[in-house]
Design an enzyme around this catalytic site. Structure first.
Site, mmCIF file in Angstrom:
data_model
loop_
_atom_site.group_PDB
_atom_site.id
_atom_site.type_symbol
_atom_site.label_atom_id
_atom_site.label_comp_id
_atom_site.label_asym_id
_atom_site.label_seq_id
_atom_site.Cartn_x
_atom_site.Cartn_y
_atom_site.Cartn_z
ATOM 1 N N TYR A 1 -2.200 -1.053 9.979
ATOM 2 C CA TYR A 1 -2.308 -0.953 8.645
ATOM 3 C C TYR A 1 -0.938 -0.757 8.042
ATOM 4 O O TYR A 1 -0.177 -1.495 7.216
ATOM 5 C CB TYR A 1 -3.362 -0.330 8.089
ATOM 6 C CG TYR A 1 -3.591 -0.930 6.694
ATOM 7 C CD1 TYR A 1 -4.206 -1.928 6.079
ATOM 8 C CD2 TYR A 1 -3.236 0.104 5.595
ATOM 9 C CE1 TYR A 1 -4.551 -1.984 4.798
ATOM 10 C CE2 TYR A 1 -3.509 -0.051 4.173
ATOM 11 C CZ TYR A 1 -4.142 -1.344 3.866
ATOM 12 O OH TYR A 1 -4.123 -1.460 2.554
ATOM 13 N N SER B 1 0.909 -1.092 -0.258
ATOM 14 C CA SER B 1 -0.003 0.007 -0.013
ATOM 15 C C SER B 1 0.941 1.362 0.091
ATOM 16 O O SER B 1 2.126 1.191 0.443
ATOM 17 C CB SER B 1 -0.739 -0.105 1.266
ATOM 18 O OG SER B 1 -1.638 1.235 1.433
HETATM 19 P P1 NDP Z 1 -11.688 -6.347 0.497
HETATM 20 O O1 NDP Z 1 -11.856 -5.819 1.864
HETATM 21 O O2 NDP Z 1 -12.508 -5.802 -0.540
HETATM 22 O O3 NDP Z 1 -11.178 -7.726 0.389
HETATM 23 C C1 NDP Z 1 -10.302 -8.341 1.320
HETATM 24 C C2 NDP Z 1 -10.337 -10.121 1.209
HETATM 25 O O4 NDP Z 1 -9.637 -10.669 1.986
HETATM 26 C C3 NDP Z 1 -11.775 -10.332 1.288
HETATM 27 O O5 NDP Z 1 -11.897 -11.487 0.134
HETATM 28 C C4 NDP Z 1 -11.830 -11.089 2.633
HETATM 29 O O6 NDP Z 1 -12.579 -11.932 2.809
HETATM 30 C C5 NDP Z 1 -10.219 -11.349 2.813
HETATM 31 N N1 NDP Z 1 -9.874 -11.466 4.401
HETATM 32 C C6 NDP Z 1 -9.936 -10.447 5.146
HETATM 33 N N2 NDP Z 1 -9.839 -10.953 6.333
HETATM 34 C C7 NDP Z 1 -9.558 -12.313 6.016
HETATM 35 C C8 NDP Z 1 -9.235 -13.449 6.946
HETATM 36 N N3 NDP Z 1 -9.077 -13.312 8.325
HETATM 37 N N4 NDP Z 1 -9.054 -14.612 6.488
HETATM 38 C C9 NDP Z 1 -8.988 -14.770 5.232
HETATM 39 N N5 NDP Z 1 -9.472 -13.924 4.065
HETATM 40 C C10 NDP Z 1 -9.602 -12.746 4.717
HETATM 41 O O7 NDP Z 1 -10.067 -5.528 0.287
HETATM 42 P P2 NDP Z 1 -9.248 -5.043 -1.176
HETATM 43 O O8 NDP Z 1 -9.716 -6.022 -2.404
HETATM 44 O O9 NDP Z 1 -9.487 -3.483 -1.322
HETATM 45 O O10 NDP Z 1 -7.883 -5.119 -0.863
HETATM 46 C C11 NDP Z 1 -6.913 -6.427 -1.181
HETATM 47 C C12 NDP Z 1 -5.608 -5.928 -1.060
HETATM 48 O O11 NDP Z 1 -5.253 -4.564 -1.486
HETATM 49 C C13 NDP Z 1 -5.214 -5.765 0.341
HETATM 50 O O12 NDP Z 1 -4.005 -6.297 0.830
HETATM 51 C C14 NDP Z 1 -5.256 -4.433 0.681
HETATM 52 O O13 NDP Z 1 -4.507 -3.831 1.846
HETATM 53 C C15 NDP Z 1 -4.578 -3.843 -0.396
HETATM 54 N N6 NDP Z 1 -4.934 -2.469 -0.923
HETATM 55 C C16 NDP Z 1 -5.995 -2.071 -1.378
HETATM 56 C C17 NDP Z 1 -6.331 -0.746 -1.607
HETATM 57 C C18 NDP Z 1 -7.578 -0.294 -2.355
HETATM 58 O O14 NDP Z 1 -7.845 0.865 -2.485
HETATM 59 N N7 NDP Z 1 -8.667 -1.219 -2.331
HETATM 60 C C19 NDP Z 1 -5.305 0.223 -1.690
HETATM 61 C C20 NDP Z 1 -3.943 -0.229 -1.373
HETATM 62 C C21 NDP Z 1 -3.668 -1.478 -0.998
HETATM 63 P P3 NDP Z 1 -14.293 -11.719 3.160
HETATM 64 O O15 NDP Z 1 -14.602 -11.342 1.894
HETATM 65 O O16 NDP Z 1 -14.867 -13.196 3.428
HETATM 66 O O17 NDP Z 1 -14.421 -10.621 4.045
#
Ligand code: NDP
Length: 255
Positions: free
Chosen positions: A173, A160
């Protein structure tokens, strides 16, 4: 801008470029992980869908099958509570099923609190570190023997902008993403020249997902890229086009 960064931006993945590769995606049920899992399958990969919500994994599984992709695998795992032994057991299952693993996208993360360190909740801090850092270490360590068996393996950690330059209130985070970059660098250095495993980090940039909406509730989400718009650099890093590229911190979107 480095050549690698430019290649990642411009990459147009050829049809079937990911064929015969087994790639595990964490957080594959939603957001960016889902979009990347679908595109990996569209380019021929066998995708292992890891996530905590079984129904979401099943929906992605069904979509891949409906589009004619290779039969995916599902790994329902809650990264918050899984212990190292659980990952060892998963690795044994994957070894029996696939023999080797050609890629891991560490994508699942949680946001925690947007609050000053002075008020940051202790247990939130621990949970964020568990999901975002410790779980990625456990999974990587358990799967390393299977990655080593691949002719051309790629590990991608999701970073990030606050994992490259700290910013007020981003708490655990941001710190977890710095740790992610550190894990990427240490692992890349250890594996360079002694294995076929490359290791890089990717910052997706602002993307229209549930996590983004949580972090920026007042933002007009319509101005953001959708997850499906930013998958090219993921396909680049996880596929054959990036063979030999390791230890790099890449962005998925121009800033
Ligand atoms: P989302 O919150 O939309 O999706 C996250 C995913 O991770 C979901 O499928 C969620 O599962 C899963 N997850 C969360 N906790 C757990 C857990 N305990 N065990 C298993 N699975 C888990 O996030 P994004 O798609 O936005 O983010 C994806 C990556 O990109 C992350 O690493 C984030 O930090 C990074 N990022 C995102 C940005 C953005 O603007 N979106 C910017 C910078 C970085 P469930 O759906 O079941 O909750």
């Amino acid at each position: 801008m480095t050549d690698v960064q430019q290649y990642a931006f411009d990459y147009q993945c050829p049809e079937q470029a990911l064929a015969n590769r087994v790639i595990l995606v964490t957080g594959a049920g939603d957001g960016i992980g889902k979009a990347v899992a679908l595109d990996l399958a569209r380019k021929g990969a066998t995708v292992i869908l890891l996530g905590r919500t079984q129904e979401k994994l099943e929906a992605v599984y069904d979509q891949i099958k409906a589009e004619g992709g290779a039969e995916p695998a599902m790994a329902p795992v809650n990264l918050e509570v899984a212990r190292p032994q659980d990952y060892e057991e998963l690795a044994n299952l994957f070894e029996k099923e696939f023999g080797c693993i050609d890629g891991i996208l560490h994508n699942a993360s949680i946001l925690g609190e947007i609050t000053p360190i002075e008020q940051y909740g202790y247990s939130t801090w621990e949970t964020v570190m568990q999901v975002n850092v410790n779980a990625a270490f456990y999974l990587t360590r358990a799967l390393l023997p299977l990655l080593m068996k691949s002719d051309d393996a790629s590990v991608v950690f999701t970073s990030s902008s606050v994992g490259r330059k700290g910013r007020a209130f981003w708490g655990a985070y941001a710190v977890s993403k710095f740790a992610t970059e550190g894990l990427m660098q240490v692992l890349a250095d250890e594996l360079e020249n002694v294995s076929n495993v490359r290791v890089n980090s990717l910052n997706p940039g602002a993307t229209r997902t549930a996590m983004r909406a949580l972090a920026y509730p007042a933002e007009d989400a319509g101005t953001l890229k959708a997850p499906s718009d930013i998958t090219a650099p993921y396909l680049y890093l996880l596929g054959p086009a990036s063979t030999g590229i390791t230890g790099q911190a890449i962005n998925a979107q121009p800033r």
